[in-house]
Design an enzyme around this catalytic site. Structure first.
Site, short mmCIF file in Angstrom:
data_model
loop_
_atom_site.label_atom_id
_atom_site.label_comp_id
_atom_site.label_asym_id
_atom_site.label_seq_id
_atom_site.Cartn_x
_atom_site.Cartn_y
_atom_site.Cartn_z
N ARG A 65 -37.73 -6.76 33.82
CA ARG A 65 -36.39 -7.10 33.31
C ARG A 65 -36.43 -8.44 32.59
NH1 ARG A 65 -32.01 -4.33 35.38
NH2 ARG A 65 -30.69 -6.15 35.03
N ARG A 114 0.83 -1.20 0.00
CA ARG A 114 0.00 0.00 0.00
C ARG A 114 0.87 1.25 0.00
NH1 ARG A 114 -3.04 0.36 5.75
NH2 ARG A 114 -3.67 -1.76 5.25
N SER A 149 -5.87 7.28 7.93
CA SER A 149 -6.38 6.54 6.76
C SER A 149 -7.56 5.68 7.15
CB SER A 149 -5.28 5.66 6.18
OG SER A 149 -4.17 6.42 5.76
N SER A 173 -10.38 2.48 6.28
CA SER A 173 -10.37 1.16 5.64
C SER A 173 -10.90 1.24 4.22
CB SER A 173 -11.22 0.19 6.46
OG SER A 173 -10.66 -0.04 7.72
N GLN A 196 -10.88 -9.02 9.05
CA GLN A 196 -10.16 -8.29 10.08
C GLN A 196 -9.06 -9.14 10.68
OE1 GLN A 196 -11.80 -5.29 13.26
NE2 GLN A 196 -12.11 -7.36 14.05
#
Length: 410
Positions: A170, A81, A90, A92, A113
């Site tokens: 809850r 790169r 920068s 992705s 990733q």
């Protein structure tokens, strides 16, 4: 626009996996190639990408020589790169777009990733087929969580409020489906979508990953947690390392520090690590055979082997030939054998055996060839480190059948 084969509804065009691995990580220096459970971090996702069988090519985009070298060793092609997409600011999408400009033949991208080391091949097969055959323009990975969210308080005295549940009722975890959240592990998309500046768009789909596989590494605090998680849930490749029945240690440089000390009287001595002996005994107690190989003739090696009641072969000029004899004697497959070496004489054995390891101070080509690199040096606990690794693999094997059922896509 990506072409589609009308007879099969299968998208045509080259499909590439792409891993972004910049050298300038701020949280953890050279995080992408730091050893995790004995292997470079990037190797865990590279192995899954290669073994998934879904990609025409697997690429790593990097600005760092060592990341490039290790990536190629693990079967990837390297895109160098530019500086414009290698600084802290920068994004992705900018980095992926630069890659696509250099590779106009690629129509589909599976961005993976680097910091998701529990990724399995089938985590890639599912999204890949959704994009290539299911008509989706973009697919990303999600995990389900059951977190109860509360509104952030920004002023003193302000009252918070529940955002996704009723405090008076809850929800029990088993009665609540939870929420799907991006986990960042994979983003699949067409070239057209990516060049427009989007990872998600068009017909969007998701692929759910179990929470046990959804781990990310950003800081040093994450590292020990990830290390234990990857031992249990990581992908170890097509070779199944859990069936180890014979463990072989090189004497010089593994059980010793590779130093030969000679006294003024002409006597020689070497030092051994007591913790290594404990680890070896634990392997034996678990039913594994343990043997020692040495290129040198040494009375101290013999005394060490006798103390632990271990078979020892010394003066060995061809370690692979000796190992082959042992393999036939014990009626083993190469996958049943684990070995820890450190230098050139061990190299061919390390490549052949099912599980291979080396100390932290082993020669560079050896470190590249093995599956496990200890954090410790030879004669300083490296062998014990390898023993613990093998015992962890053994524990992984006990639940392998059950895990296999869980891993099979429904």
């Amino acid at each position: 626009m990506t072409e589609t084969d009308s007879s099969t509804s299968r998208r045509k065009g080259k499909f590439a996996a792409l891993i972004l691995a910049r050298g300038g990580s701020k949280g953890i220096k050279l995080k992408n190639i730091k050893l995790l459970a004995g292997q470079p971090l990037i190797s865990w996702v590279l192995r899954s990408a290669v073994d998934s069988g879904e990609f025409d090519e697997v690429w790593v985009s990097t600005d760092h020589d060592e990341i490039a070298r290790i990536s190629e060793e693990w079967g990837a092609k390297v895109h160098r790169r530019s500086a414009e997409v290698s600084h802290d600011a920068s994004t992705s999408i900018e980095t992926v777009q630069e890659f696509l400009k250099f590779h106009p033949e690629i129509e589909l991208i599976g961005q993976i990733q680097c910091t998701s080391p529990c990724l399995q091949p089938w985590h890639l097969q599912g999204p890949a087929r959704m994009v290539r055959e299911g008509g989706y323009d973009s697919v990303f990975a999600v995990s389900r969580n059951h977190l109860l969210r509360w509104k952030e308080v920004k002023k003193p005295g302000e009252q918070t409020e529940a955002e996704n549940f009723n405090p008076a009722k809850r929800p029990r975890r088993q009665d609540w489906a939870g929420h799907l959240c991006e986990n960042g592990a994979v983003y699949f998309a067409t070239r057209e979508l990516l060049m427009s500046g989007l990872f998600q768009g068009g017909r969007v789909g998701y692929f759910e990953m179990g929470p046990e596989y959804s781990i990310d590494i950003d800081t040093d605090v994450d590292w020990p947690i990830a290390e234990q998680r990857v031992i249990k849930f990581g992908y170890f490749g097509k070779k199944k390392p859990q069936g180890v029945r014979l463990v072989v240690f090189a004497a010089d440089g593994v059980l010793t520090d590779n130093m030969l000390h000679i006294t003024s009287a002409g006597d020689e001595f070497r030092s051994y690590n007591f913790s290594d002996s404990i680890g070896i005994q634990e392997l034996i107690q678990k039913g594994m055979a343990v043997r020692i190989l040495s290129c040198e003739e040494s009375i101290t090696h013999q005394k060490y082997a006798d103390k632990l009641n271990l078979p020892l072969t010394m003066g060995c000029k061809d370690k692979l030939a000796v190992l082959e004899e042992w393999r036939k004697e014990l009626q083993l497959d190469w996958l049943d054998i684990a070995i820890m070496g450190c230098d050139t004489p061990d190299f061919e054995c390390l490549k052949r055996c099912g599980v291979s390891g080396c100390p932290a101070d082993a020669q560079a080509p050896v470190q590249t060839a093995v599956q496990f690199v200890s954090k410790l040096a030879g004669g300083r606990g490296a062998a014990r480190d390898f023993c613990e690794y093998l015992l962890l693999l053994r524990e992984k094997a006990k639940s392998a059948e059950e895990q296999e059922r869980c891993l099979t896509p429904k």
